[in-house]
Design a protein around this motif. Structure first.
Motif, PDB file in Angstrom:
ATOM      1  N   GLN A 208       0.832  -1.203   0.000  1.00 17.42           N
ATOM      2  CA  GLN A 208       0.000   0.000   0.000  1.00 17.42           C
ATOM      3  C   GLN A 208       0.863   1.248   0.000  1.00 17.42           C
ATOM      4  O   GLN A 208       0.575   2.216  -0.727  1.00 17.42           O
ATOM      5  CB  GLN A 208      -0.928  -0.022   1.212  1.00 17.42           C
ATOM      6  CG  GLN A 208      -2.001  -1.085   1.139  1.00 17.42           C
ATOM      7  CD  GLN A 208      -2.798  -1.227   2.420  1.00 17.42           C
ATOM      8  OE1 GLN A 208      -2.378  -0.731   3.486  1.00 17.42           O
ATOM      9  NE2 GLN A 208      -3.941  -1.883   2.354  1.00 17.42           N
ATOM     10  N   SER A 209       1.929   1.231   0.786  1.00 19.03           N
ATOM     11  CA  SER A 209       2.851   2.365   0.836  1.00 19.03           C
ATOM     12  C   SER A 209       3.537   2.553  -0.513  1.00 19.03           C
ATOM     13  O   SER A 209       3.689   3.692  -0.992  1.00 19.03           O
ATOM     14  CB  SER A 209       3.894   2.129   1.925  1.00 19.03           C
ATOM     15  OG  SER A 209       4.835   3.181   1.971  1.00 19.03           O
ATOM     16  N   ARG A 210       3.930   1.456  -1.149  1.00 13.91           N
ATOM     17  CA  ARG A 210       4.574   1.528  -2.469  1.00 13.91           C
ATOM     18  C   ARG A 210       3.635   2.119  -3.504  1.00 13.91           C
ATOM     19  O   ARG A 210       4.048   2.939  -4.340  1.00 13.91           O
ATOM     20  CB  ARG A 210       5.024   0.128  -2.891  1.00 13.91           C
ATOM     21  CG  ARG A 210       5.887   0.097  -4.138  1.00 13.91           C
ATOM     22  CD  ARG A 210       6.353  -1.316  -4.428  1.00 13.91           C
ATOM     23  NE  ARG A 210       5.285  -2.165  -4.936  1.00 13.91           N
ATOM     24  CZ  ARG A 210       5.403  -3.471  -5.143  1.00 13.91           C
ATOM     25  NH1 ARG A 210       6.532  -4.099  -4.846  1.00 13.91           N
ATOM     26  NH2 ARG A 210       4.394  -4.175  -5.615  1.00 13.91           N
ATOM     27  N   THR A 211       2.371   1.751  -3.438  1.00 10.49           N
ATOM     28  CA  THR A 211       1.374   2.271  -4.380  1.00 10.49           C
ATOM     29  C   THR A 211       1.179   3.772  -4.188  1.00 10.49           C
ATOM     30  O   THR A 211       1.093   4.532  -5.161  1.00 10.49           O
ATOM     31  CB  THR A 211       0.031   1.539  -4.196  1.00 10.49           C
ATOM     32  OG1 THR A 211       0.213   0.149  -4.464  1.00 10.49           O
ATOM     33  CG2 THR A 211      -1.023   2.100  -5.140  1.00 10.49           C
ATOM     34  N   ARG A 212       1.126   4.197  -2.919  1.00 11.18           N
ATOM     35  CA  ARG A 212       0.964   5.633  -2.650  1.00 11.18           C
ATOM     36  C   ARG A 212       2.158   6.418  -3.165  1.00 11.18           C
ATOM     37  O   ARG A 212       1.999   7.490  -3.774  1.00 11.18           O
ATOM     38  CB  ARG A 212       0.786   5.851  -1.139  1.00 11.18           C
ATOM     39  CG  ARG A 212      -0.575   5.426  -0.611  1.00 11.18           C
ATOM     40  CD  ARG A 212      -0.815   5.979   0.787  1.00 11.18           C
ATOM     41  NE  ARG A 212       0.153   5.456   1.745  1.00 11.18           N
ATOM     42  CZ  ARG A 212      -0.027   4.361   2.481  1.00 11.18           C
ATOM     43  NH1 ARG A 212      -1.141   3.650   2.332  1.00 11.18           N
ATOM     44  NH2 ARG A 212       0.889   3.965   3.330  1.00 11.18           N
ATOM     45  N   LEU A 213       3.353   5.915  -2.922  1.00 12.11           N
ATOM     46  CA  LEU A 213       4.554   6.612  -3.366  1.00 12.11           C
ATOM     47  C   LEU A 213       4.627   6.695  -4.892  1.00 12.11           C
ATOM     48  O   LEU A 213       5.043   7.703  -5.461  1.00 12.11           O
ATOM     49  CB  LEU A 213       5.801   5.910  -2.831  1.00 12.11           C
ATOM     50  CG  LEU A 213       6.083   6.071  -1.345  1.00 12.11           C
ATOM     51  CD1 LEU A 213       7.231   5.185  -0.915  1.00 12.11           C
ATOM     52  CD2 LEU A 213       6.379   7.540  -1.024  1.00 12.11           C
ATOM     53  N   LYS A 214       4.176   5.617  -5.554  1.00  9.36           N
ATOM     54  CA  LYS A 214       4.181   5.602  -7.014  1.00  9.36           C
ATOM     55  C   LYS A 214       3.187   6.610  -7.573  1.00  9.36           C
ATOM     56  O   LYS A 214       3.421   7.245  -8.593  1.00  9.36           O
ATOM     57  CB  LYS A 214       3.860   4.202  -7.513  1.00  9.36           C
ATOM     58  CG  LYS A 214       4.056   4.049  -9.022  1.00  9.36           C
ATOM     59  CD  LYS A 214       3.911   2.597  -9.461  1.00  9.36           C
ATOM     60  CE  LYS A 214       4.150   2.463 -10.951  1.00  9.36           C
ATOM     61  NZ  LYS A 214       4.038   1.038 -11.403  1.00  9.36           N
ATOM     62  N   ALA A 215       2.076   6.774  -6.876  1.00  8.57           N
ATOM     63  CA  ALA A 215       1.071   7.745  -7.304  1.00  8.57           C
ATOM     64  C   ALA A 215       1.602   9.167  -7.196  1.00  8.57           C
ATOM     65  O   ALA A 215       1.315  10.035  -8.034  1.00  8.57           O
ATOM     66  CB  ALA A 215      -0.199   7.585  -6.490  1.00  8.57           C
ATOM     67  N   ILE A 216       2.409   9.400  -6.147  1.00  7.10           N
ATOM     68  CA  ILE A 216       2.976  10.731  -5.935  1.00  7.10           C
ATOM     69  C   ILE A 216       4.142  10.980  -6.900  1.00  7.10           C
ATOM     70  O   ILE A 216       4.295  12.068  -7.445  1.00  7.10           O
ATOM     71  CB  ILE A 216       3.465  10.870  -4.477  1.00  7.10           C
ATOM     72  CG1 ILE A 216       2.277  10.769  -3.517  1.00  7.10           C
ATOM     73  CG2 ILE A 216       4.210  12.186  -4.285  1.00  7.10           C
ATOM     74  CD1 ILE A 216       2.689  10.656  -2.069  1.00  7.10           C
ATOM     75  N   ASN A 217       4.954   9.950  -7.110  1.00  7.54           N
ATOM     76  CA  ASN A 217       6.142  10.055  -7.981  1.00  7.54           C
ATOM     77  C   ASN A 217       6.067   8.985  -9.050  1.00  7.54           C
ATOM     78  O   ASN A 217       6.760   7.943  -8.964  1.00  7.54           O
ATOM     79  CB  ASN A 217       7.421   9.889  -7.158  1.00  7.54           C
ATOM     80  CG  ASN A 217       7.546  10.943  -6.083  1.00  7.54           C
ATOM     81  OD1 ASN A 217       7.637  12.123  -6.366  1.00  7.54           O
ATOM     82  ND2 ASN A 217       7.565  10.494  -4.833  1.00  7.54           N
ATOM     83  N   PRO A 218       5.240   9.168 -10.083  1.00  6.88           N
ATOM     84  CA  PRO A 218       5.039   8.132 -11.104  1.00  6.88           C
ATOM     85  C   PRO A 218       6.290   7.748 -11.861  1.00  6.88           C
ATOM     86  O   PRO A 218       6.366   6.653 -12.444  1.00  6.88           O
ATOM     87  CB  PRO A 218       3.993   8.757 -12.033  1.00  6.88           C
ATOM     88  CG  PRO A 218       4.082  10.225 -11.785  1.00  6.88           C
ATOM     89  CD  PRO A 218       4.445  10.374 -10.358  1.00  6.88           C
ATOM     90  N   ASP A 219       7.297   8.595 -11.907  1.00  6.07           N
ATOM     91  CA  ASP A 219       8.541   8.271 -12.601  1.00  6.07           C
ATOM     92  C   ASP A 219       9.509   7.521 -11.701  1.00  6.07           C
ATOM     93  O   ASP A 219      10.519   7.038 -12.171  1.00  6.07           O
ATOM     94  CB  ASP A 219       9.207   9.537 -13.146  1.00  6.07           C
ATOM     95  CG  ASP A 219       8.338  10.220 -14.196  1.00  6.07           C
ATOM     96  OD1 ASP A 219       7.594   9.508 -14.884  1.00  6.07           O
ATOM     97  OD2 ASP A 219       8.406  11.460 -14.298  1.00  6.07           O
TER      98      ASP A 219
END
Length: 219
Positions: A208-219
């Motif tokens: 869940q944390s990884r998904t949130r971080l990816k949403a914030i920093n998609p690159d």
């Protein structure tokens, strides 16, 4: 195919519990996959144990994998087999066991991972991520960078194995692993069910944390 928490049986560290008992307790704790691993058991006994575990995992909807032995996996009705680099080649195994039968392959670098996928593997296990005493011939840890590297060159799930515990599972998932395969952190604990449940919660939170971080920093 969910392989987030992939528990490998080992009677040697299970405090007197059998492969089937390990499987039942781990399934009760939310394990997504069980791998039957025994290098010394006779074929007849291994097949009998496999049938016990098949009955347990069928009730819980848990994926059941047999280590090394394609013949045993097919005979006991397992969902799949896990192969090492020195075992039957994945393309030959795939000829004998067409999908939906699952074939996983242990890999140590991106070249082996690409070859496994091309040969018909459904997932690869990066082994070992960290140094481990559960498998004496595993060799030195490959590190988290290897997970990232392999994730970048294959489209099938990448499972991390080797030295994974409650202190480092979050960083393993953060590095891109789709799941973790474990032995001692679950099987060697006094309460296998509680250990499985705790590790599963940590994996879920890390994803869940990884998904949130990816949403914030998609690159």
């Amino acid at each position: 195919m969910n392989l987030e928490l992939y528990v490998i049986t080992d009677e040697g560290i299970a405090k007197g519990r059998t492969h089937a008992e390990i499987a039942r307790l781990a399934c009760d704790g939310g394990a997504d996959a069980i791998q039957l691993r025994d290098k010394y058991c006779s074929s007849e006994n291994l097949c009998s144990i496999g049938r016990e575990i098949r009955a347990i995992t069928r009730r819980t909807g848990t994926v059941f994998i047999v280590n090394d032995r394609l013949d045993i996996a097919l005979a006991c009705g397992a969902d799949g087999v896990h192969l090492g680099q020195d075992d039957l080649k994945v393309d030959l195994a795939r000829q004998k066991a067409p999908r939906p039968f699952i074939i996983g392959v242990s890999v140590g670098n991106s070249g082996e991972a690409v070859a496994a996928e091309r040969g018909g593997a459904d997932y690869v296990a990066v082994s070992p991520v960290f140094a481990t005493v559960s498998k004496i011939d595993a060799g030195p840890g490959r590190g988290l960078a290897m997970i990232k590297q392999i994730k970048s060159v294959v489209s099938i799930p990448v499972i991390a194995i080797g030295g994974i515990n409650c202190d480092n599972v979050e960083e393993v998932i953060a590095s891109g692993a789709d799941g973790v395969a474990v032995i001692s952190v679950v099987v060697g604990q006094p309460d296998i069910t509680a250990a499985s449940r705790d590790l599963k919660k940590r994996i879920t939170a890390a994803k869940q944390s990884r998904t949130r971080l990816k949403a914030i920093n998609p690159d």
